[in-house]
Scaffold this motif. Sequence first.
Motif, mmCIF file in Angstrom:
data_model
loop_
_atom_site.group_PDB
_atom_site.id
_atom_site.type_symbol
_atom_site.label_atom_id
_atom_site.label_comp_id
_atom_site.label_asym_id
_atom_site.label_seq_id
_atom_site.Cartn_x
_atom_site.Cartn_y
_atom_site.Cartn_z
ATOM 1 N N LYS A 1 0.781 -1.269 -0.031
ATOM 2 C CA LYS A 1 0.062 -0.147 0.011
ATOM 3 C C LYS A 1 0.896 1.398 0.069
ATOM 4 O O LYS A 1 0.462 2.366 -0.310
ATOM 5 N N ALA A 2 2.014 1.254 0.395
ATOM 6 C CA ALA A 2 2.811 2.317 0.333
ATOM 7 C C ALA A 2 3.710 2.738 -1.075
ATOM 8 O O ALA A 2 4.246 3.557 -1.313
ATOM 9 N N ILE A 3 3.328 1.731 -1.823
ATOM 10 C CA ILE A 3 4.200 1.908 -3.304
ATOM 11 C C ILE A 3 2.963 2.574 -4.312
ATOM 12 O O ILE A 3 1.779 2.344 -4.146
ATOM 13 N N THR A 4 3.550 3.716 -4.729
ATOM 14 C CA THR A 4 2.676 4.680 -5.767
ATOM 15 C C THR A 4 3.160 4.307 -7.161
ATOM 16 O O THR A 4 4.516 4.389 -7.142
ATOM 17 N N PRO A 5 2.365 4.163 -8.109
ATOM 18 C CA PRO A 5 0.990 3.521 -8.010
ATOM 19 C C PRO A 5 0.931 2.456 -7.540
ATOM 20 O O PRO A 5 1.876 1.588 -7.486
ATOM 21 N N PRO A 6 -0.199 1.881 -6.883
ATOM 22 C CA PRO A 6 -0.564 0.643 -6.132
ATOM 23 C C PRO A 6 -0.220 -0.581 -7.269
ATOM 24 O O PRO A 6 -0.637 -0.390 -8.264
ATOM 25 N N PRO A 7 0.588 -1.505 -7.062
ATOM 26 C CA PRO A 7 0.903 -2.533 -7.842
ATOM 27 C C PRO A 7 -0.179 -3.588 -7.905
ATOM 28 O O PRO A 7 -0.066 -4.582 -8.797
ATOM 29 N N VAL A 8 -1.160 -3.658 -6.883
ATOM 30 C CA VAL A 8 -2.289 -4.454 -6.753
ATOM 31 C C VAL A 8 -3.594 -3.737 -6.289
ATOM 32 O O VAL A 8 -3.643 -3.127 -5.812
#
Length: 123
Positions: A69-76
Amino acid sequence: MQQKILLVEDDVFLKDIYYETLTNAGFSVTSAVNLSDVLQAVQSNTFDLALIDFYLPGANGIEIVSKLKAITPPPVKRIVFLTNASDEKDLQQMQSQGNGYLLKSALSPQELVTKIKEYLNIS
């Protein structure tokens, strides 16, 4: 277009069954066994759904979801936990951090495919 699933499961037997079941059902599946594998997989891919075991060595499923959830854009796009937990607190945590959970002990391979299709809104 083929739906992409990230399968995070450390039990080799279950991982193999889930992988084979989902690929035979027409999904593109990438498997991982820990946080390091997950982070490597999402560097170059996005996924329609992540199936994440709640109890994993090292980082548990909640910790993995927090990193995703901390990754932008969301990978999932959607997150579903796989568990045999019966503790209400754990189940509530899974429900609040993801899109739901599936009880591994109550799931046949065909039921897994049916549930995944429901989460992905596939008829």
